[in-house]
Enzyme design. Sequence first.
Site, PDB file in Angstrom:
ATOM      1  N   GLY A   1       0.784  -1.222   0.000  1.00 20.78           N
ATOM      2  CA  GLY A   1       0.000   0.000   0.000  1.00 20.78           C
ATOM      3  C   GLY A   1       0.812   1.266   0.000  1.00 20.78           C
ATOM      4  N   CYS A   2       2.094   1.234  -0.361  1.00 21.25           N
ATOM      5  CA  CYS A   2       2.850   2.476  -0.421  1.00 21.25           C
ATOM      6  C   CYS A   2       2.419   3.264  -1.635  1.00 21.25           C
ATOM      7  CB  CYS A   2       4.351   2.192  -0.495  1.00 21.25           C
ATOM      8  SG  CYS A   2       5.329   3.674  -0.669  1.00 21.25           S
ATOM      9  N   GLY A   3       1.814   4.409  -1.434  1.00 21.13           N
ATOM     10  CA  GLY A   3       1.312   5.204  -2.531  1.00 21.13           C
ATOM     11  C   GLY A   3       2.308   6.209  -3.052  1.00 21.13           C
TER      12      GLY A   3
END
Length: 293
Positions: A121-123
């Site tokens: 989920g690293c945006g």
Amino acid sequence: MSAKPSLPDPQAARGEGVVRRRVRRVRDGALREAMDEVAAEVPVALAYNGDAFAVMMATPQDIADFALGFSLSEGIVAAPAELAVEEIAESLEGISVALAVPPERAAALAARRRNLQGRSGCGVCGTESIEAVLRPPPRVGAGPRIDAAALRRALVELRRSQPLNALTGATHAAAWAERDGRVRLVREDVGRHNALDKLIGAMAQAGVDPQRGFCVVTSRASYEMAMKAAQAGIAVLAAISAPTALAIALADSAGLTLIGFARDDGHAVYTHAQRLSEDAAAAPHATDTGHER
């Protein structure tokens, strides 16, 4: 030559948040074999108007909420009405989500196009420019005034509202609470950013006014967590762990109340403390320069 990686588990690709795996456990010197519940994690590909935009590693639940929340928190759309989920396709490889946005939004998206390969989920990973990462969110509104008892209540209710984490011990959660601390919505994911995006999407779908409550997350408050909260119009973000310096700076400039180390026995308010009324017994008597862990 390295071995070819195996495909994601079919059970996970079907949208189940937990898969079962055999494990050998040693406890108190005793060895036994058992079946263990493990958090699912699959690639989720988001495409807007037919163009691939991002691939996130996520828990395969609440995907429609995730797509909407990601689109809102990343500033791709400004309102739920601007986004249509055309298809959510599941396969052995993962989940593909086809999304439609108005032409003007598609043009703006093309201007900041990125091919993002995120981990849990690293945006930010894969963003092409510093400006795209550090884009300033709009200032949040006046927001609610809450008290410390409401914050503690939300923390207690959140701990009771994480079925995936209760089974696996591997997921984060983001919760939306009313001003009195009653938790109304909770979303879980292996990625803390994903959990917050899912919550933002669920709030938008339910027509929740982000000015009338506060958000609690089971993670640290990174820059991106603060950015997503502010972009969604959330005025109070409480994290059970520490904030980063950049998150504090962003929260300060956006008018966001940022709370860290939110625990049963206390908390630390880093920005815009006027929205949180403290217990009388907790009034400061001296400057504390120690760290809370």
